[in-house]
Design a protein around this motif. Sequence first.
Motif, short mmCIF file in Angstrom:
data_model
loop_
_atom_site.label_atom_id
_atom_site.label_comp_id
_atom_site.label_asym_id
_atom_site.label_seq_id
_atom_site.Cartn_x
_atom_site.Cartn_y
_atom_site.Cartn_z
N GLY A 1 5.30 5.13 -22.04
CA GLY A 1 4.78 5.73 -20.83
C GLY A 1 4.68 4.73 -19.71
N SER A 2 4.11 5.15 -18.59
CA SER A 2 3.90 4.29 -17.43
C SER A 2 2.44 4.39 -17.00
N MET A 3 1.89 3.28 -16.53
CA MET A 3 0.49 3.22 -16.12
C MET A 3 0.37 2.42 -14.83
N MET A 4 -0.66 2.70 -14.05
CA MET A 4 -0.89 1.99 -12.80
C MET A 4 -2.04 1.01 -12.97
N VAL A 5 -1.84 -0.23 -12.49
CA VAL A 5 -2.86 -1.28 -12.58
C VAL A 5 -2.94 -1.99 -11.23
#
Length: 226
Positions: free
Chosen positions: A135-139
Amino acid sequence: MLLMLLGELHNYLKYEQVQTFSIDTNMSHPLQINLGVFVAMPCALIRVDVLDVSGTQRNVHSSIALRTVHREEAFGPKQQQQQQRRVNTIRDMHVHDIIAEAGQQRRGSRGRTPLPARPAPMVDRIEDAACHIEGSMMVGKVSGLLHITAHGHGHGGAYVPQQMLNFTHHIDELSFGALYPNLVNPLDNTRHEAADHHAAFSYFISVVPTTYIDPGMRVLETNQYQ
């Protein structure tokens, strides 16, 4: 005259890659992490967290998918051969090739989309199970830690006994920024075997915002790391 013409035409058509460096001042926008990794443990034992230098901790299970697979699917020769073919296909790409390949992805998703849910395979023994984390995540654009561990080890949750730990893993993809599946990153197709139940692995990464500009002035904004 013909030789001169051909020589001048050759020089005109020949391009040269030029690198310049500048400071990234755009710290207010979040950074996207695209992750695809297999871990040699059942998903029920695993948790994924992000902790940054400000002390902010995020459980990112809402942004990624954990899918139980058979260990043969995760670490078998077929999976490794598919990854190696991908790397070999685009190993020697130049800037204009990179932008052209990436442009084909602009119309689709800009993040890594987990595969559609499907029934978990029948795994007779816990030793034969693996977990596909995708998946992809925002940080935030600050120093931080992406932590893949077992419940009760460094974070909350029911404690997983030491003898059940196995952090053998295969990194299918680790990239930063908008996802361009046709680009190869340094840790793509990386595999490490855990020598025992106490083994842990750390990767120290510096992310560098990168802008590619080809001779046609087409621009690709992405990130490199080392």
